[in-house]
Design a protein around this motif. Structure first.
Motif, short mmCIF file in Angstrom:
data_model
loop_
_atom_site.label_atom_id
_atom_site.label_comp_id
_atom_site.label_asym_id
_atom_site.label_seq_id
_atom_site.Cartn_x
_atom_site.Cartn_y
_atom_site.Cartn_z
N ARG A 16 0.81 -1.22 0.00
CA ARG A 16 0.00 0.00 0.00
C ARG A 16 0.85 1.27 0.00
O ARG A 16 0.32 2.37 -0.07
N GLN A 17 2.18 1.13 0.10
CA GLN A 17 3.05 2.29 0.18
C GLN A 17 3.53 2.72 -1.22
O GLN A 17 3.58 1.91 -2.15
N GLU A 18 3.90 3.98 -1.33
CA GLU A 18 4.42 4.48 -2.59
C GLU A 18 5.83 3.94 -2.81
O GLU A 18 6.61 3.78 -1.86
N ARG A 19 6.16 3.69 -4.07
CA ARG A 19 7.52 3.28 -4.39
C ARG A 19 8.47 4.42 -4.02
O ARG A 19 8.16 5.59 -4.16
N GLY A 20 9.63 4.04 -3.51
CA GLY A 20 10.58 5.06 -3.07
C GLY A 20 10.45 5.42 -1.61
O GLY A 20 11.11 6.36 -1.14
N SER A 21 9.59 4.70 -0.86
CA SER A 21 9.38 4.99 0.56
C SER A 21 10.48 4.41 1.45
O SER A 21 10.39 4.51 2.67
N TRP A 22 11.48 3.80 0.86
CA TRP A 22 12.55 3.14 1.61
C TRP A 22 13.90 3.50 0.97
O TRP A 22 14.61 2.64 0.44
N PRO A 23 14.28 4.80 1.00
CA PRO A 23 15.48 5.25 0.29
C PRO A 23 16.78 4.64 0.80
O PRO A 23 17.69 4.39 0.01
N VAL A 24 16.89 4.41 2.10
CA VAL A 24 18.12 3.81 2.63
C VAL A 24 18.27 2.39 2.12
O VAL A 24 19.35 1.98 1.67
N THR A 25 17.18 1.64 2.19
CA THR A 25 17.22 0.27 1.67
C THR A 25 17.61 0.25 0.20
O THR A 25 18.45 -0.55 -0.23
N GLN A 26 17.01 1.14 -0.58
CA GLN A 26 17.34 1.19 -2.00
C GLN A 26 18.82 1.48 -2.22
O GLN A 26 19.48 0.86 -3.06
N ASP A 27 19.36 2.41 -1.44
CA ASP A 27 20.76 2.77 -1.59
C ASP A 27 21.67 1.61 -1.22
O ASP A 27 22.67 1.34 -1.90
N VAL A 28 21.34 0.90 -0.13
CA VAL A 28 22.15 -0.25 0.28
C VAL A 28 22.11 -1.34 -0.79
O VAL A 28 23.14 -1.91 -1.16
N VAL A 29 20.93 -1.62 -1.31
CA VAL A 29 20.80 -2.63 -2.35
C VAL A 29 21.58 -2.24 -3.60
O VAL A 29 22.24 -3.06 -4.24
N ASP A 30 21.51 -0.96 -3.95
CA ASP A 30 22.17 -0.50 -5.17
C ASP A 30 23.69 -0.57 -5.08
O ASP A 30 24.36 -0.78 -6.09
N ARG A 31 24.24 -0.37 -3.87
CA ARG A 31 25.69 -0.18 -3.79
C ARG A 31 26.46 -1.33 -3.16
O ARG A 31 27.68 -1.42 -3.33
N SER A 32 25.82 -2.21 -2.43
CA SER A 32 26.58 -3.13 -1.57
C SER A 32 26.90 -4.46 -2.25
O SER A 32 26.31 -4.84 -3.27
N PHE A 33 27.86 -5.16 -1.65
CA PHE A 33 28.13 -6.55 -2.01
C PHE A 33 28.29 -7.35 -0.71
O PHE A 33 28.53 -6.77 0.36
N THR A 34 28.13 -8.65 -0.80
CA THR A 34 28.16 -9.50 0.39
C THR A 34 29.10 -10.68 0.21
O THR A 34 29.45 -11.07 -0.90
N ILE A 35 29.50 -11.23 1.35
CA ILE A 35 30.20 -12.51 1.41
C ILE A 35 29.31 -13.45 2.22
O ILE A 35 28.87 -13.09 3.32
N GLN A 36 29.06 -14.63 1.68
CA GLN A 36 28.13 -15.56 2.32
C GLN A 36 28.74 -16.95 2.44
O GLN A 36 29.47 -17.39 1.57
N GLN A 37 28.43 -17.61 3.50
CA GLN A 37 28.60 -19.03 3.77
C GLN A 37 30.06 -19.49 3.90
O GLN A 37 30.38 -20.25 4.80
N ARG A 38 30.97 -19.04 3.03
CA ARG A 38 32.33 -19.56 3.08
C ARG A 38 33.08 -19.15 4.34
O ARG A 38 34.08 -19.77 4.70
N HIS A 39 32.61 -18.13 5.01
CA HIS A 39 33.27 -17.66 6.23
C HIS A 39 32.74 -18.34 7.49
O HIS A 39 33.24 -18.08 8.58
N LEU A 40 31.74 -19.22 7.35
CA LEU A 40 31.07 -19.76 8.54
C LEU A 40 31.87 -20.86 9.23
O LEU A 40 31.76 -21.04 10.45
N ALA A 41 32.66 -21.62 8.49
CA ALA A 41 33.38 -22.75 9.07
C ALA A 41 34.43 -22.27 10.06
O ALA A 41 35.03 -21.19 9.88
#
Length: 421
Positions: free
Chosen positions: A363-388
């Protein structure tokens, strides 16, 4: 520059820091885990609805409740189901709104939709990537029934602040701790705050099973009893009594099986050891990176103990690649890291409410989560290989990769400018 950082980028023809992507190494399956699974196979008791004998599911439930210091734990089929059953056990349903973060895995919001309620999305903090109390407060209406704060990537939300807002407005709090086994908030284990909380045991999680599984924890016996009914067709099964096949509520077939429970119960024996090794490995890794200009590294605020399920990095793409659009810059940076042997990924490709499956119920307008959008647009992740627990040397290799790529930012900026034109 040292020898590693001075070398030519692999992306432009140089030798990679790491010759090949390391295998995940997770979960770590030992002879003890194999013996636990074989004991279930030998027992011929595979499901948890046997009233006349203790099961591996019950042992796991008791052990996880004891670990957290809570009254009840109920094993279910997976982490998504755990959220759904917890919502239903608290009476959340059609006509209700449930506040969830805009940055999380899709299951958090899908669980809300599955019970007939409407998800409402809160933007996140740019450093912790978690929902905030202020963000929650802004979204509460007369229809808001519950909030599902997510301890994203293994870092707890500010449980006290969110809990205070929830109490002020009479909201149910159901914590999504799918990625946060072992995390603590002001000394209290995530899941032991007094709210209902849900965990995932999927094989990539910090406390894994050999497939899928989930846990619901609570200090409220009535809520726990409803979850037990809901996972078993709405039936009540009493120890020592024959099953009556009487359904008291509309339930599901959402049981955790004994093979998966036995595997996790065995893993739980080493859980603390693995958790401490992971924290030491990642502390040494992040210590190498904290001085790099233009790179926001994952961090652990004072009073918090991170479980480090996922590592998310947010580079200052405007500074590194001036004049280049974020998508081109981000993708080029990820390509450079992967060429050197670091398996960088984006993880979320869009804010949660932008998922095609969820747009029609937003029900919200698109663009109502600017921080989330910025994080998604710019970030990268490391997953699973660091868990052991033995991932320390690999993480040091990853630090070499990031330092090398950062030392060649000018080269990457030139490549980006060429790509842009």
């Amino acid at each position: 520059m040292n020898d590693v950082t001075a070398a030519k980028l692999a992306l432009t023809g140089g030798d990679p820091v790491l010759r090949e992507l390391a295998p995940t190494g997770w979960p770590v399956t030992t002879d003890a885990d194999r013996a636990a699974v074989l004991s279930v196979l030998d027992s011929n008791v595979f499901v948890s609805d046997r009233p006349n004998e203790p099961t591996a599911v019950e042992r796991l439930e008791r052990s996880w409740a004891e670990y957290l210091g809570v009254r009840r734990c109920v094993g279910v089929s997976n982490g998504t189901t755990a959220i759904e059953l917890a919502l239903l056990a608290h009476g959340v349903g059609p006509g209700d709104e449930v506040v969830v973060p805009a940055l999380t895995f899709v299951a958090t919001a899908m669980a809300v939709v599955h019970v007939g309620a409407t998800p409402v999305y809160a933007d996140v903090d740019p450093n912790t990537f978690n929902m905030t109390a202020d963000g929650l407060a802004e979204l509460i209406t007369e229809r808001t029934k519950a909030v599902v704060p997510v301890h994203l990537h293994g870092l707890s939300v500010d449980t006290d602040a969110i809990g205070a807002v929830a109490r002020r407005h009479g909201l149910v709090v159901i914590e999504d701790a799918a990625q946060a086994q072992g995390a603590r908030y002001r000394g209290t284990p995530v899941g032991a705050s007094g709210n209902t909380a849900t965990f995932s045991l999927q094989m990539t999680k910090n406390l894994p099973t050999c497939g899928e599984g989930g846990l619901v924890v609570t200090d409220d016996d009535a809520v726990a009893n409803r979850v037990v009914q809901l996972r078993q067709f709405g039936e009540t099964i009493h120890p020592g009594r024959p099953r009556r096949y009487v359904s008291h509520r509309l339930g599901f077939n959402a049981k955790l099986n004994n093979v998966q429970a036995a595997y996790t119960f065995s893993q739980l024996e080493r859980f603390g050891e693995y958790h401490e090794a992971r924290r030491a490995n990642i502390a040494a890794f992040l210590d190498r990176l904290k001085g790099l200009d233009g790179l926001l590294c994952p961090s652990e605020p004072d009073g918090y103990e991170h479980a480090w399920h996922i590592l998310r990095f947010v580079p200052d793409l405007d500074a590194i690649f001036p004049g280049t659009d974020a998508a081109t810059a981000r993708d080029l940076l990820i390509r450079a890291l992967r060429a050197e042997g670091l398996p960088a990924t984006r993880y979320q490709m869009m804010p949660l409410p932008e998922q095609p499956a969820l747009r029609s119920v937003c029900r919200q307008e698109r663009g109502s989560w600017p921080v989330t959008q910025d994080v998604v647009d710019r970030s990268f992740t490391i997953q699973q290989r660091h868990l052991a627990p033995d991932a320390g040397p690999l993480l040091q290799g990853y630090a070499d990769v990031i330092e090398k790529v950062w030392a060649h930012r000018t080269t990457l900026a030139d490549l980006a400018e060429g790509a842009d034109h």
